[in-house]
Design an enzyme around this catalytic site. Structure first.
Site, PDB file in Angstrom:
ATOM      1  CG  ASP A 211      -2.298   0.651   0.895  1.00  0.00           C
ATOM      2  OD1 ASP A 211      -2.291   1.766   0.327  1.00  0.00           O
ATOM      3  OD2 ASP A 211      -3.343   0.055   1.214  1.00  0.00           O
ATOM      4  CG  HIS A 249     -15.082  -1.128  -6.452  1.00  0.00           C
ATOM      5  ND1 HIS A 249     -16.182  -1.341  -5.646  1.00  0.00           N
ATOM      6  CD2 HIS A 249     -14.088  -0.719  -5.623  1.00  0.00           C
ATOM      7  CE1 HIS A 249     -15.864  -1.066  -4.389  1.00  0.00           C
ATOM      8  NE2 HIS A 249     -14.609  -0.694  -4.354  1.00  0.00           N
TER       9      HIS A 249
END
Length: 344
Positions: A211, A249
């Site tokens: 991340d 998404h």
């Protein structure tokens, strides 16, 4: 139109007029921890007892429970044989209410009401301008996320709840996908909760939580998980498998293609694969029992993300093929999301 049809249509229109109430009252029940109270008692609870437990008026709690029982959230039951409150109304858990406890999807439900203002709804303005209502500058962060209580508690708990439920479904229904896998990179893995669940379930995995540097810097050590900082648009640590859970998404098709290309570069062409965990919308709108939730998630993404969307089978195939993968397989894991295996 026949009178009976007109009456049904009118009733349905009225239901839509009050549609927001259902989510609001479910959220209230979760805030009061009613599902947790009933779960901990392990038996039907009377209205007076429930009212005392949540420190509310018995009349008001009864009306809330009556509403939720009508919608199948809780169920009204007869007093247990040992009851001394023979005239009281009793309520008990249902399979739905058990899913609304703090350890299940309760925290995700608590997120919903907070996102209505300023930018959590699809409005006429949203559809006409493709902009979130109340947000003037596209580069400006939503003021809601600047609230530390929201960002560090409500939003974080909701996302953790969602990830926990989905990861459990992956473990239960996709265990074979991790057989023979030595290393797994979780792209956008935040603080490593989902990855730690996978490593615990499949202890032969070496987990790499990838991340942004500022995210992994705040992460606590987890057994079997290595934290690596970076950006997925530049490069991704190499591994046998790269996983993208609830990542694509959030992005446009063009951005998804770039992310997938970086994922493809990180895995072996012969034995590697990329696992995408996201919703797949059925082309004709039918599908399974989760279709309504998937469509709801799609319009939520339209309201909260400028380019976010849930994708159909055809739309997923388009971006996966454009990223250069030779084939892909969609697997149902009996939850809101599916697993998409993409092979380089």
């Amino acid at each position: 139109m026949a009178p009976e049809e007109d009456s049904l249509a009118l009733a349905e229109a009225w239901n839509h007029g009050f549609g927001f109430i259902k989510t609001s009252i479910v959220k209230t029940a979760v805030e009061l921890e009613i599902p947790d109270i009933l779960e901990s008692r392990g038996a039907p609870v009377s209205i007076p007892e429930l009212a005392t437990a949540v420190d509310c008026s018995a009349d008001r709690i009864y009306r809330v429970m009556r509403f939720l029982a009508y919608h199948g959230i809780f169920k009204r039951t007869k007093p247990p044989p040992e009851s001394t409150e023979g005239g009281s109304v009793y309520y008990a858990q249902t399979p739905v209410s058990r899913r609304l406890t703090r350890e299940n999807l309760g925290p995700f439900v608590l997120l919903q009401g907070t996102m209505r203002e300023p930018s959590g709804c699809v409005t006429a303005e949203t559809l006409r301008t493709s902009k979130r209502p109340g947000v003037v500058n596209e580069n400006e962060s939503d003021h809601l996320y600047e609230d530390p209580v929201f960002s560090m508690k409500v939003f974080r708990d909701a996302m953790a709840s969602h990830a926990r439920m989905t990861t459990a479904a992956v473990i239960e229904n996709y265990g074979e996908g991790f057989q023979g896998v030595g290393s797994l990179v979780d792209v956008g893995g935040s603080y490593g909760m989902a990855l730690s669940m996978l490593v615990k379930a499949f202890p032969w995995l070496r987990g790499i939580c990838f991340d942004l540097p500022e995210v992994v810097a705040r992460a606590s050590p987890l057994k079997g998980v290595e934290f690596v900082g970076g950006t997925m648009f530049e490069s991704i640590p190499k591994a046998d498998v790269v996983m993208l859970m609830f990542v694509l998404h959030n992005w446009s098709d063009e951005e998804c293609v770039e992310i997938l290309k970086r994922c493809k570069d990180a895995v072996s062409k012969d034995k590697g694969k990329v696992i995408i965990i996201d919703a797949v919308i059925d082309e004709d709108g039918d599908g399974d029992e989760f279709t309504g939730a998937r469509l709801g998630l799609d319009v939520t993404m339209m309201a909260t993300m400028f380019e976010g969307r849930e994708r159909t089978y055809v739309e997923w195939a388009r971006i996966i093929n454009e990223a250069g993968f030779r084939r892909h397989v969609v697997k149902n894991i009996k939850t809101l999301e599916s697993v998409i295996e993409a092979y380089p």
